[in-house]
Design an enzyme around this catalytic site. Sequence first.
Site, short mmCIF file in Angstrom:
data_model
loop_
_atom_site.label_atom_id
_atom_site.label_comp_id
_atom_site.label_asym_id
_atom_site.label_seq_id
_atom_site.Cartn_x
_atom_site.Cartn_y
_atom_site.Cartn_z
N ARG A 1 -93.86 11.52 -64.62
CA ARG A 1 -92.62 11.68 -65.38
C ARG A 1 -92.92 11.89 -66.86
NH1 ARG A 1 -88.64 6.98 -63.38
NH2 ARG A 1 -87.19 8.19 -64.69
N SER B 1 -80.31 -2.41 -65.77
CA SER B 1 -80.41 -2.07 -67.20
C SER B 1 -80.34 -3.31 -68.07
CB SER B 1 -79.30 -1.10 -67.59
OG SER B 1 -79.43 0.13 -66.93
N ASP C 1 -77.34 7.94 -62.47
CA ASP C 1 -78.07 7.43 -61.31
C ASP C 1 -77.26 7.50 -60.02
OD1 ASP C 1 -80.43 6.81 -62.65
OD2 ASP C 1 -79.68 4.85 -63.28
#
Length: 444
Positions: free
Chosen positions: A126, A28, A319
């Site tokens: 997605r 990230s 996650d």
Amino acid sequence: MTAAGPERLTARPGAKLAGTVRAPGDKSISHRALMLGGLARGVTEITGLLEGEDVLRTADAVRAFGATVERRGEGRWRVEGAGGYREPTGVVDCGNSGTGVRLLMGAAAGFPHATTFTGDASLQKRPMGRVTEPLMRMGARFEGGDRLPLTVRGGGLQGIEHVSAVASAQVKSAILLAGLHADGETTVVEGAPSRDHTERMLGAFGASVEVLDRPDGRAVTVRRSSLTGAPVDVPGDPSSAAFPVVAGLVVPGSEVRVEGVLLNPLRTGLYDTLVEMGADLTIENRRDAGGEPVGDLVARASRLKGVVVPPERAPSMIDEYPILAVAAAFAEGATVMRGIGELRVKESDRIALMARGLAACGVEVEEEPDGLIVHGRGSAPRGGAEVATAGDHRIAMSHLVLGLAAEQAVTVDEPGMIATSFPGFVALMRGLGAEIRGVEISES
């Protein structure tokens, strides 16, 4: 083994795991360091950058937007931005990275040009609507619907207040990045806070950003800002560290240390949950790196018990549910995970794939529309299955960890995708004593 790598990976139960490793750089923060460096004026020096395929795609994209992006050594990168994004000459291909494409769409929306984004087959499935809808309210125009490829035409944006129905760092970050080049204030309100790396890093790059706790949630506000390049030291990724940590907990006799792990409280939900399950998991050498808390995680083999994971914890560990489900398979009793419907639109339907894979390994599992219940027996599952991963790196790594402590070996397909987030995963695990081997399938 071919040049492209094995077509299958198999993890076998064996000796205890022991040793000290360092998790790869946080994905990230790596994405954001490159993007903000490209948006800024001046030089951004990055150390510890994750060099997985997803982040390298972002580096290519930032380069296409006009920044100078150079690799100076392992994990060491230099980005020189010109104070904004120019129109790329071709299509921006983000590969498998949902974070990359969604945040870049937000950043690109602030500039008066057209950018076409695409991705691999998985990313094209997605949904993008949660990002494109608020950006359109700000004045961006999109061509192509709710799936990639699509084109954003930006510029002339107006700030909005967006109340997130589901906490999502990707949605929040896309809006905030667009807000850097919008008139007025741009505010995102979340009932449950998602990871806050974007607002932390925006402040370090000189943006006008304000964070307030309001009765309706946590509100992050940005105003039109010019960014200035800044150094970024990327800590170890807690999502990647989760795999050796859980392996250390479930393989009998093991003790594993993972150094330099990011301990931002909005990213440590998995570790809080493991401690509640009875894990012998300690944090040593707490310190600060680049404005983020870090520390060394020490995991020792433990007898785990099932727990109910609070749904409001999901944003801090979204996650990590696949690897948590593996830990739950070794625990005594039921582990209940709810409020995780977002997992159905990740790189794969992670709820369905984990339920299917665990069941194939002899674990009792209940699948719900937005949840998963794993019934552990307090002992090693049978294992012995070949698990279809649908090309999802976290599904693959999670089942390989299971195979290290199950009664029988576990095999996963499409292991090449592991490199998107954790290049060197197999080598790292082997260094701890894990038996993970590649298998090439004959063409005959």
